[in-house]
Design an enzyme around this catalytic site. Structure first.
Site, PDB file in Angstrom:
ATOM      1  N   GLU A  44      79.327  50.242  60.590  1.00 60.46           N
ATOM      2  CA  GLU A  44      78.295  50.989  61.306  1.00 60.46           C
ATOM      3  C   GLU A  44      78.620  51.062  62.805  1.00 60.46           C
ATOM      4  OE1 GLU A  44      74.441  49.421  60.257  1.00 60.46           O
ATOM      5  OE2 GLU A  44      74.561  50.229  58.226  1.00 60.46           O
TER       6      GLU A  44
ATOM      7  N   GLU B 184      76.603  49.787  50.958  1.00 56.02           N
ATOM      8  CA  GLU B 184      75.481  48.841  50.971  1.00 56.02           C
ATOM      9  C   GLU B 184      74.226  49.529  50.481  1.00 56.02           C
ATOM     10  OE1 GLU B 184      74.760  47.016  54.771  1.00 56.02           O
ATOM     11  OE2 GLU B 184      76.846  46.428  55.077  1.00 56.02           O
TER      12      GLU B 184
END
Length: 498
Positions: free
Chosen positions: A116, A263
């Site tokens: 991220e 995820e």
């Protein structure tokens, strides 16, 4: 654009449509009592998990994974990104130390470069694509590029206006990164790594997103979300986010890069501001997600196109910072005990911890005590539940309150009726739970108990002329005034509670 949107499913299918979707798991290590690598691998094998993602390239873990056949995604931590992105030698050394030293014994199949980065470490964004290219070049030099893909996980928050999906687009401020990144993925046959968390979308929606929609629960057609531009119906948040990513790529003229969800999950416990972080919701989400993925359902825009997904995460990480939910995303505690038993009897063998199919019927939180009492009276009377364990001096007498006693009676009825549909409602004061309500020596029907022997709860209540129970008010929280009229009333309630 209309022609492009029509061709998009075919282009994606040509790249990725023939592969079967898989379920993997993320392995975080922020535990005060982290299991050893060999213990972790033993748990993975016991649960038939053959795909894992590590947040680093820990040598001991990679050695433990050797010769297991488990496919491993290793990661370049964010703190190493700047060095690797600016130095070919640093990238080559990283690959030599963390990849070449372990293959082929350890089946490394992907490298996640950072995590991220655009949202968590934006100052490193300018070197992100460079880092991917340098890592890939090092793999090419060792003839490993065909078997090890290189990508970087993104938060779904980089997608703006995600509903309707057909109007979604990546945050334009990141175009200088996303355009070359997607072209790199396209040219190397890699995939977009995306973190998808319907829990956060639900929490931040101010009740606009229904909980059932976030949890993959069935919705009536009039409750499904419809994309007005495509007329596609969306029955869950997960699919909508994935399709939003596909559409976002298409607006940058990238139409053949598949998506792997790196995820996704749901927390099983939260603080007072997170009332929907519960065991039941976590179980529901992860069980339904796994079924959805394993069945190769695809998304409304790309039916049948695989969306392989890594569950977040294997263990509860008690050292994670607040809020409480951050510590409770795991499927297992550190000792290998399941936080809950997944409902996966029809979803293949992955995470095959559903060996008991244990579900229970319990009193709803906040239910009206009078309604609970009426339902308890019915269960112990017309419902023919054996409520003798609730008598004073018996194992389930304590705690002596209507919630505890009604939970026992509701569950006993639910079990003796074979858990059939509609037998855990009791006019809205009961709900199904995967958490075993047994406590101490009080083993509930349907529980495997301490000795592993299931209690089937099929015995019937004593006959109405049995006087051994004494005053009928042993199940009534008030005066001893359980009269004939109340008993008649309980019989009249039969239709209501059935």
């Amino acid at each position: 654009m209309a022609i492009l949107l029509l061709l998009l499913p075919l282009l994606v299918s040509a790249v990725y449509g023939d592969e079967k979707a898989f379920i993997g798991v993320n392995i975080g290590t922020d535990l005060s009592d982290m299991p050893s690598p060999t213990q972790v691998v033993a748990l993975l094998k016991a649960q038939n998990v053959w795909h894992v993602r590590l947040y680093d390239a820990d040598r001991a873990m990679l050695l433990a994974l050797a010769n297991t056949g488990i496919q491993v995604t290793i990661s370049v931590p964010n703190e190493q990104l700047l060095g690797i992105g600016q130095s070919n030698a640093t990238a080559a050394n990283w690959v030599a130390r963390n990849v070449i030293a372990h293959v082929p014994a350890t089946n490394i199949t992907a490298i996640a470069v950072g995590s991220e980065v655009l949202t968590a470490l934006p100052n490193a964004a300018p070197v992100l694509v460079s880092a991917l290219k340098l890592i890939h070049s090092a793999l090419v030099a060792s003839n490993l590029d065909s078997q090890i893909k290189v990508s970087t996980p993104h938060s779904s928050s980089i997608i703006l206006d995600s509903f309707p999906p057909s109007q979604a687009f990546f945050n334009r401020s990141w175009d200088p990164v996303m355009v070359p990144l997607l072209k790199f993925l396209q040219s190397t046959g890699s995939y977009l790594m995306l973190n998808v968390y319907p829990y956060y979308d639900y929490m931040q929606s101010n009740n606009v997103i229904p909980l059932d929609y976030a949890l993959f629960r069935p919705l009536p057609p009039n409750k499904e979300a419809v994309d007005a531009n495509t007329l596609l119906h969306y029955t869950n948040v997960f699919d909508a986010i994935v399709d939003a990513a596909y559409f976002s790529m298409s607006y940058l003229n990238i139409t053949n890069v598949p998506i792997v969800v790196t995820e996704s999950g749901w927390p099983s416990k939260g603080d007072s501001s997170e009332p929907d972080a519960t065991v039941d919701n976590a179980n529901t989400y992860n069980s339904n997600l796994i079924k959805h993925v394993i069945n190769n359902t695809g998304t409304p825009k790309h039916p049948g196109i695989t969306v392989s997904t890594y569950i977040y995460e294997l263990y509860n990480e008690d050292l994670r910072p607040s809020p409480l939910s951050e510590k409770n995303w795991g499927l297992f505690d550190a000792n290998g005990t399941p936080v809950y038993i997944l409902h996966l009897t029809a979803a293949g063998t992955v995470f095959a911890n559903d060996t008991t199919n244990q579900t229970f019927c319990v009193a709803k939180d906040g239910a009206d005590p009078k309604m609970l009492q009426a339902a308890l009276d019915w269960a112990c009377g017309p419902g023919k539940v054996d409520c003798s364990p609730l008598l004073q001096g018996q194992p389930c007498y304590e705690p002596d309150n209507v919630v505890s006693h009604s939970t026992y009676a509701f569950n006993a009825y639910f079990q003796q009726m074979g858990k059939s549909t509609g037998t855990c409602d009791f006019k809205g004061v009961a709900t199904i739970s995967t958490t075993d309500p047994s406590h101490g020596s009080c083993i509930f029907p349907g529980s495997f108990g301490k000795n592993g022997t299931i209690t089937n709860g099929t015995s019937l209540a004593p006959s109405s002329n049995d006087t051994s129970l004494g005053c009928p008010t042993q199940y009534f929280y008030g005066s001893c005034s359980f009269t004939t009229s109340v008993i008649i009333g309980a019989f009249l309630m039969t239709a209501v509670f059935l």
